[in-house]
Motif scaffolding. Structure first.
Motif, PDB file in Angstrom:
ATOM      1  N   ARG A 102       2.878   4.691   3.401  1.00 44.64           N
ATOM      2  CA  ARG A 102       2.258   5.667   2.580  1.00 44.64           C
ATOM      3  C   ARG A 102       2.184   7.085   3.373  1.00 44.64           C
ATOM      4  O   ARG A 102       1.869   6.962   4.610  1.00 44.64           O
ATOM      5  CB  ARG A 102       0.936   5.068   2.505  1.00 44.64           C
ATOM      6  CG  ARG A 102       0.126   5.966   1.417  1.00 44.64           C
ATOM      7  CD  ARG A 102      -1.429   5.672   1.060  1.00 44.64           C
ATOM      8  NE  ARG A 102      -2.034   5.884   2.301  1.00 44.64           N
ATOM      9  CZ  ARG A 102      -3.249   5.521   2.706  1.00 44.64           C
ATOM     10  NH1 ARG A 102      -3.777   4.516   1.946  1.00 44.64           N
ATOM     11  NH2 ARG A 102      -3.816   5.837   3.693  1.00 44.64           N
ATOM     12  N   GLY A 104       0.796  -1.456   0.059  1.00 43.11           N
ATOM     13  CA  GLY A 104      -0.017   0.163   0.065  1.00 43.11           C
ATOM     14  C   GLY A 104       0.872   1.159  -0.145  1.00 43.11           C
ATOM     15  O   GLY A 104       0.403   2.588   0.163  1.00 43.11           O
ATOM     16  N   CYS A 105       2.282   1.187  -0.319  1.00 45.41           N
ATOM     17  CA  CYS A 105       3.151   2.343  -0.128  1.00 45.41           C
ATOM     18  C   CYS A 105       3.021   3.086  -1.461  1.00 45.41           C
ATOM     19  O   CYS A 105       3.718   4.189  -1.351  1.00 45.41           O
ATOM     20  CB  CYS A 105       4.520   2.005   0.633  1.00 45.41           C
ATOM     21  SG  CYS A 105       5.403   1.215  -0.852  1.00 45.41           S
ATOM     22  N   GLY A 106       2.611   2.436  -2.402  1.00 42.39           N
ATOM     23  CA  GLY A 106       2.483   3.133  -3.580  1.00 42.39           C
ATOM     24  C   GLY A 106       3.338   2.868  -4.741  1.00 42.39           C
ATOM     25  O   GLY A 106       3.608   3.476  -5.782  1.00 42.39           O
ATOM     26  N   LYS A 107       3.916   1.581  -4.599  1.00 42.84           N
ATOM     27  CA  LYS A 107       4.684   1.013  -5.464  1.00 42.84           C
ATOM     28  C   LYS A 107       4.280   0.785  -6.858  1.00 42.84           C
ATOM     29  O   LYS A 107       4.706   1.275  -7.819  1.00 42.84           O
ATOM     30  CB  LYS A 107       5.316  -0.588  -5.276  1.00 42.84           C
ATOM     31  CG  LYS A 107       6.108  -0.405  -3.790  1.00 42.84           C
ATOM     32  CD  LYS A 107       6.655  -1.710  -3.408  1.00 42.84           C
ATOM     33  CE  LYS A 107       5.401  -2.686  -3.185  1.00 42.84           C
ATOM     34  NZ  LYS A 107       4.511  -2.639  -2.101  1.00 42.84           N
ATOM     35  N   SER A 108       2.821   0.333  -7.158  1.00 42.33           N
ATOM     36  CA  SER A 108       2.531   0.074  -8.360  1.00 42.33           C
ATOM     37  C   SER A 108       1.794   1.295  -8.894  1.00 42.33           C
ATOM     38  O   SER A 108       1.890   1.599 -10.155  1.00 42.33           O
ATOM     39  CB  SER A 108       1.025  -0.912  -8.068  1.00 42.33           C
ATOM     40  OG  SER A 108       1.200  -2.212  -7.789  1.00 42.33           O
ATOM     41  N   THR A 109       1.477   2.179  -8.135  1.00 43.74           N
ATOM     42  CA  THR A 109       1.220   3.573  -8.725  1.00 43.74           C
ATOM     43  C   THR A 109       2.352   4.169  -9.107  1.00 43.74           C
ATOM     44  O   THR A 109       2.481   4.742 -10.129  1.00 43.74           O
ATOM     45  CB  THR A 109       0.623   4.678  -7.274  1.00 43.74           C
ATOM     46  OG1 THR A 109      -0.345   4.128  -6.705  1.00 43.74           O
ATOM     47  CG2 THR A 109       0.426   5.857  -7.864  1.00 43.74           C
TER      48      THR A 109
HETATM   49  P1  ADP Z   1       1.457  -0.927  -3.405  1.00 46.96           P
HETATM   50  O1  ADP Z   1       1.575  -1.300  -5.021  1.00 46.96           O
HETATM   51  O2  ADP Z   1       2.661  -0.397  -2.818  1.00 46.96           O
HETATM   52  O3  ADP Z   1       0.676  -1.958  -2.640  1.00 46.96           O
HETATM   53  P2  ADP Z   1      -0.536   0.901  -4.630  1.00 46.96           P
HETATM   54  O4  ADP Z   1       0.313   1.707  -5.440  1.00 46.96           O
HETATM   55  O5  ADP Z   1      -1.200  -0.111  -5.228  1.00 46.96           O
HETATM   56  O6  ADP Z   1       0.634   0.334  -3.445  1.00 46.96           O
HETATM   57  O7  ADP Z   1      -1.632   1.896  -3.704  1.00 46.96           O
HETATM   58  C1  ADP Z   1      -1.062   2.937  -2.849  1.00 46.96           C
HETATM   59  C2  ADP Z   1      -2.047   3.497  -2.153  1.00 46.96           C
HETATM   60  O8  ADP Z   1      -3.044   4.190  -3.320  1.00 46.96           O
HETATM   61  C3  ADP Z   1      -2.954   2.707  -1.408  1.00 46.96           C
HETATM   62  O9  ADP Z   1      -3.451   3.102  -0.371  1.00 46.96           O
HETATM   63  C4  ADP Z   1      -4.151   2.247  -2.717  1.00 46.96           C
HETATM   64  O10 ADP Z   1      -5.623   1.962  -1.969  1.00 46.96           O
HETATM   65  C5  ADP Z   1      -4.461   3.817  -3.174  1.00 46.96           C
HETATM   66  N1  ADP Z   1      -4.959   3.443  -4.501  1.00 46.96           N
HETATM   67  C6  ADP Z   1      -4.218   2.924  -5.584  1.00 46.96           C
HETATM   68  N2  ADP Z   1      -4.912   2.960  -6.666  1.00 46.96           N
HETATM   69  C7  ADP Z   1      -5.895   3.971  -6.328  1.00 46.96           C
HETATM   70  C8  ADP Z   1      -6.840   4.487  -7.163  1.00 46.96           C
HETATM   71  N3  ADP Z   1      -6.979   4.299  -8.594  1.00 46.96           N
HETATM   72  N4  ADP Z   1      -7.953   5.391  -6.504  1.00 46.96           N
HETATM   73  C9  ADP Z   1      -7.879   5.636  -5.388  1.00 46.96           C
HETATM   74  N5  ADP Z   1      -6.734   5.091  -4.366  1.00 46.96           N
HETATM   75  C10 ADP Z   1      -5.928   4.205  -5.036  1.00 46.96           C
END
Ligand code: ADP
Ligand code: MG
Length: 256
Positions: free
Chosen positions: A206, A38-43
């Protein structure tokens, strides 16, 4: 082609997900990105790939992708994303269908990437006839077929059992050492990061901020067996990750 991330900050509505990320991804480098769930890696990876725009900051492409490159930034996902009704060859050719290529050219590319991913004998097999590791190799073959400048990999081995993961890591090392690929590789698995990364970026909880960047000079092919240097790096990374994960849990408790 290098990538340069400059002051990337991102929010979803009120929630700040990434804060002031500055990072260089140089050609020929495997950059592993680790951090608690949940720290934003995929984002961050989506921003690197241009699938999402950061609230502020920018991702710069420095230099040109290779001349024969069909898609400079190419993803490989955890769930393989294969079409069950297509053969191995058919799944690889998916990535090539949007491009103007002669049939001969397409066949040559497919034969080449299937050989490189050791799938030549499975050209006409369907996904259901393959093991998990082979399915991910098909996804890798598909990604390589467009000759990307940078591979973007989001936990590519996370859906696999630990033995398959080990084997696939060896395959990736072979490929990378031979062909000098560039990749941004997201994982929550420290052993993977230490085995595959030239550079390891540790994100905080995060909003993800860079906690540490560790460079490992040792060639990937030398990182097998017992190795005290790698073990101590892995321990240090674990301490950082553990502290971030615990702090994140405490924040959840305080927020109740
Ligand atoms: P990780 O890949 O490190 O587990 P993510 O990048 O998936 O983390 O998500 C980081 C944070 O952003 C999480 O709290 C997630 O719930 C939130 N998040 C991810 N995508 C979206 C979105 N499209 N809209 C709102 N919140 C999002
Ligand atoms: Mg993720």
């Amino acid at each position: 082609m290098d990538l340069s991330l400059r002051h990337i900050t991102h929010r979803y509505d009120e929630v700040e997900v990434l804060r002031d990320i500055n990072l260089e991804i140089k050609q020929g480098q495997i950059v592993c990105i680790i951090g608690p769930s949940g720290c934003g890696k995929s984002t961050l990876l989506r921003m690197i790939g241009g699938l999402e725009r950061p609230t502020s900051g920018e991702v710069l492409q420095i230099g040109e992708p290779p001349a024969d490159c069909l898609n400079p930034l190419t993803y490989i996902f955890q769930d393989f994303a294969l079409l069950p009704w297509r053969t191995v060859e058919g799944n690889v050719s998916l990535a090539l269908e949007d491009h103007a290529l002669s049939a001969t050219m397409r066949e040559e590319i497919i034969a080449d990437v299937l050989a490189r991913t050791k799938l030549a004998d499975f050209r006409t097999a369907y996904p259901r006839q393959l093991s998990g590791g082979m399915k991910q190799r098909v996804a890798i073959a598909r990604a390589l077929s467009v000759r990307p400048a940078v591979l973007l990999m989001d936990e590519p081995l996370s859906a696999l059992d630990s033995q398959t993961r080990e084997l696939l890591m060896d395959d990736l090392v072979d490929l990378w050492e031979k062909e000098n690929y560039t990749a941004a590789y997201v994982t929550h698995n420290l052993a993977e990061a230490v085995r595959l990364g030239h550079k390891i970026v540790v994100l905080s909880r995060r909003p993800g901020e860079i906690r540490d960047i560790v460079e490992i000079d040792m060639p990937l092919s030398a990182r097998t067996g017992e190795n005290s240097e790698l073990e101590s790096i892995q321990k240090r990374l674990w301490t950082l990750m553990r502290d971030e994960a615990r702090a994140a849990d405490r924040e959840l408790l305080d927020a109740r």
